[in-house]
Design an enzyme around this catalytic site. Structure first.
Site, PDB file in Angstrom:
ATOM      1  N   CYS A 116       3.928  33.343  28.086  1.00  0.00           N
ATOM      2  CA  CYS A 116       4.240  33.113  26.826  1.00  0.00           C
ATOM      3  C   CYS A 116       3.509  32.667  25.726  1.00  0.00           C
ATOM      4  CB  CYS A 116       5.684  32.143  26.912  1.00  0.00           C
ATOM      5  SG  CYS A 116       7.099  32.796  27.725  1.00  0.00           S
ATOM      6  N   HIS A 253       5.948  28.780  19.801  1.00  0.00           N
ATOM      7  CA  HIS A 253       6.941  29.902  20.547  1.00  0.00           C
ATOM      8  C   HIS A 253       8.355  29.656  20.666  1.00  0.00           C
ATOM      9  CE1 HIS A 253       8.026  32.377  24.088  1.00  0.00           C
ATOM     10  NE2 HIS A 253       8.310  31.215  24.925  1.00  0.00           N
ATOM     11  N   ASN A 283      13.719  34.425  23.270  1.00  0.00           N
ATOM     12  CA  ASN A 283      12.567  34.144  23.883  1.00  0.00           C
ATOM     13  C   ASN A 283      11.829  35.731  23.943  1.00  0.00           C
ATOM     14  OD1 ASN A 283      10.245  33.652  25.340  1.00  0.00           O
ATOM     15  ND2 ASN A 283      11.051  32.170  26.632  1.00  0.00           N
TER      16      ASN A 283
HETATM   17  O1  UT7 Z   1       9.203  30.759  27.472  1.00  0.00           O
HETATM   18  C1  UT7 Z   1       8.935  29.977  28.580  1.00  0.00           C
HETATM   19  C2  UT7 Z   1       9.242  28.835  28.582  1.00  0.00           C
HETATM   20  N1  UT7 Z   1      10.649  28.511  29.062  1.00  0.00           N
HETATM   21  C3  UT7 Z   1      11.237  27.625  28.392  1.00  0.00           C
HETATM   22  O2  UT7 Z   1      10.953  26.928  27.753  1.00  0.00           O
HETATM   23  C4  UT7 Z   1      12.914  27.523  28.880  1.00  0.00           C
HETATM   24  C5  UT7 Z   1      13.086  26.008  29.227  1.00  0.00           C
HETATM   25  N2  UT7 Z   1      14.470  25.620  29.851  1.00  0.00           N
HETATM   26  C6  UT7 Z   1      15.604  25.732  28.754  1.00  0.00           C
HETATM   27  O3  UT7 Z   1      15.538  26.066  27.729  1.00  0.00           O
HETATM   28  C7  UT7 Z   1      16.768  25.215  29.348  1.00  0.00           C
HETATM   29  O4  UT7 Z   1      16.547  24.535  30.364  1.00  0.00           O
HETATM   30  C8  UT7 Z   1      17.809  26.265  29.643  1.00  0.00           C
HETATM   31  C9  UT7 Z   1      18.372  26.600  28.464  1.00  0.00           C
HETATM   32  C10 UT7 Z   1      17.391  27.202  30.575  1.00  0.00           C
HETATM   33  C11 UT7 Z   1      19.034  25.562  30.417  1.00  0.00           C
HETATM   34  O5  UT7 Z   1      19.573  24.498  29.810  1.00  0.00           O
HETATM   35  P1  UT7 Z   1      19.813  23.042  30.408  1.00  0.00           P
HETATM   36  O6  UT7 Z   1      20.237  22.226  29.454  1.00  0.00           O
HETATM   37  O7  UT7 Z   1      18.522  22.698  31.247  1.00  0.00           O
HETATM   38  O8  UT7 Z   1      20.598  23.328  31.470  1.00  0.00           O
HETATM   39  P2  UT7 Z   1      20.631  23.183  33.176  1.00  0.00           P
HETATM   40  O9  UT7 Z   1      19.639  24.531  33.717  1.00  0.00           O
HETATM   41  O10 UT7 Z   1      20.375  21.867  33.381  1.00  0.00           O
HETATM   42  O11 UT7 Z   1      21.974  23.671  33.529  1.00  0.00           O
HETATM   43  C12 UT7 Z   1      23.272  22.934  33.373  1.00  0.00           C
HETATM   44  C13 UT7 Z   1      24.532  23.898  33.820  1.00  0.00           C
HETATM   45  C14 UT7 Z   1      24.362  24.187  34.933  1.00  0.00           C
HETATM   46  O12 UT7 Z   1      25.583  24.204  35.762  1.00  0.00           O
HETATM   47  P3  UT7 Z   1      26.113  23.039  36.606  1.00  0.00           P
HETATM   48  O13 UT7 Z   1      25.089  22.964  37.715  1.00  0.00           O
HETATM   49  O14 UT7 Z   1      25.880  21.763  35.649  1.00  0.00           O
HETATM   50  O15 UT7 Z   1      27.598  23.006  37.102  1.00  0.00           O
HETATM   51  C15 UT7 Z   1      24.344  26.028  34.971  1.00  0.00           C
HETATM   52  O16 UT7 Z   1      24.600  26.399  36.036  1.00  0.00           O
HETATM   53  O17 UT7 Z   1      24.658  24.951  32.875  1.00  0.00           O
HETATM   54  C16 UT7 Z   1      24.915  26.177  33.638  1.00  0.00           C
HETATM   55  N3  UT7 Z   1      24.614  27.314  33.052  1.00  0.00           N
HETATM   56  C17 UT7 Z   1      25.107  27.997  32.491  1.00  0.00           C
HETATM   57  N4  UT7 Z   1      26.279  28.157  32.008  1.00  0.00           N
HETATM   58  C18 UT7 Z   1      26.702  29.166  31.077  1.00  0.00           C
HETATM   59  C19 UT7 Z   1      22.935  27.827  33.285  1.00  0.00           C
HETATM   60  N5  UT7 Z   1      22.984  28.824  32.579  1.00  0.00           N
HETATM   61  C20 UT7 Z   1      24.196  29.181  32.030  1.00  0.00           C
HETATM   62  C21 UT7 Z   1      24.794  30.223  31.129  1.00  0.00           C
HETATM   63  N6  UT7 Z   1      26.022  29.977  30.907  1.00  0.00           N
HETATM   64  N7  UT7 Z   1      23.988  31.298  30.757  1.00  0.00           N
END
Ligand code: UT7
Length: 326
Positions: A116, A253, A283
């Site tokens: 990225c 980005h 992204n």
């Molecule tokens: O370009 C390269 C750089 N990449 C990035 O910058 C990405 C950086 N990370 C992010 O943008 C965020 O961390 C995410 C959008 C990927 C995830 O958001 P988050 O607020 O950090 O959520 P999390 O990973 O802590 O997950 C929270 C909950 C989990 O459920 P439990 O364990 O709390 O029950 C996940 O299983 O959200 C759940 N979850 C979803 N739920 C519905 C994860 N993906 C999804 C989804 N739909 N698509």
């Protein structure tokens, strides 16, 4: 003041594949919802390349528009740098394929792989040619088919990425060595390979011979993103000799709206100066910055002479920032 050669952006262009994939579409594929994706990421939709479209096809379309904006033709191009993590083939470089498809003369063409962060890295590499007079007309392109790397059973990643390409034309211009000069003014590039496990693809030519799928510990990447990017932004601003809050536009980005806003807040940039396309593009890895830049240029917000701050973070981990005057 001493006269210096600057690498100046003289044209910008981008291309998005026709097919729109909405959050509602994805909720039929994995256990997710439009509400979750919007609230956690700001993403509403993304584009998906047609099966017969390779990264080079997206790159050629974006580059053609950038050349037209610069008033140049493929015959003028002597350097092509493509930032991509989804190349057409293992070799030749996608840049060489773009050179062939555009019909550019024999010159220099190669790819940069910094995921990225690739576009910021590629600008810096191209500056090494253009800013030394070794290229008179360079194409710097970010082109990605990220949807080809998705594990469509992993809701934590497959909703986040899209396909697209963006390009700029860089040409040398003599400046007076001040921050009033047009051109690339400052950079900070970073990599920390020790954090590979946070974001990587589990396939490769010399490991398992597979294309592989993107794997990410999203919340850990998120934590690193805001802190690391902020440091690189200050370093790039120092390199350029400008104050961060003096930039006209912040073009980050486009990974997550919450990261964009968090970084802007942390470095003291007004929210109104942030160009955000994450809602429509998701992204697109190395393509996201030139796609956002082109969106800002085409809708009239981003104008020649303005001071721009670009930043990115991605697999590696890699990250970096660039200050330029358009
Ligand atoms: O370009 C390269 C750089 N990449 C990035 O910058 C990405 C950086 N990370 C992010 O943008 C965020 O961390 C995410 C959008 C990927 C995830 O958001 P988050 O607020 O950090 O959520 P999390 O990973 O802590 O997950 C929270 C909950 C989990 O459920 P439990 O364990 O709390 O029950 C996940 O299983 O959200 C759940 N979850 C979803 N739920 C519905 C994860 N993906 C999804 C989804 N739909 N698509």
């Amino acid at each position: 003041m001493t006269s210096v050669l600057r690498s100046v952006v003289t044209g910008v262009g981008s291309y998005l594949p026709d097919r729109v994939v909405t959050n509602a579409d994805l909720s039929k594929v994995v256990d997710t919802s439009d509400q979750w994706i919007r609230e956690r990421t700001g993403i509403q939709e993304r584009r998906k390349a047609a099966p017969d479209q390779a990264a080079s096809d997206l790159a050629v379309a974006a580059a053609t528009r950038a050349l037209a904006a610069a008033g140049r033709t493929p015959a003028d191009v002597d350097l092509i740098v493509v930032a991509t993590t989804t190349p057409d083939l293992t070799f030749p470089a996608t840049a060489a394929i773009v050179q062939r498809k555009l019909g550019c003369p024999v010159g220099v063409a190669f790819d940069v792989q910094a995921v990225c962060s690739g576009f910021v890295y590629a600008l810096s590499v191209a500056d090494g040619f253009v800013g030394r007079g070794r290229s008179k007309c360079a194409l710097v392109i970010g082109a990605e088919t990220m949807t080809r790397l998705m594990d469509w059973t992993d809701r934590g990643t497959c909703v986040l990425f899209g396909d697209g390409a963006g390009a700029v034309v860089l040409e040398p211009r003599v400046g007076e060595g001040s921050t009033a000069d047009r051109g690339l003014l400052g950079f900070a590039l970073r990599a920390d390979g020790a954090k590979q496990d946070l974001l990587y693809v589990d396939g490769g030519v010399s490991s398992n011979g597979q294309i592989g799928h993107l794997r990410m510990q999203g919340n850990q990447v998120f934590r690193h993103a805001v802190v690391n990017i902020s440091e690189a932004i200050h370093a790039a601003a120092d390199d350029a000799g400008i104050a961060v809050d003096s930039v006209d536009w912040f073009i980050p980005h486009q990974a997550n709206q919450r990261i964009l806003e968090g970084v802007a807040r942390r470095v003291g940039i007004d929210e109104a100066k942030v160009i955000s396309t994450v809602a429509q593009h998701a992204n697109t890895s190395a393509a996201s910055i030139p796609l956002a830049l082109d969106a800002g240029v085409r809708d009239g917000r981003v104008k020649p002479g303005q001071l721009l701050l670009l930043e990115a973070m991605g697999g590696g981990l890699t990250w970096g920032a660039c200050v330029l005057r358009l």
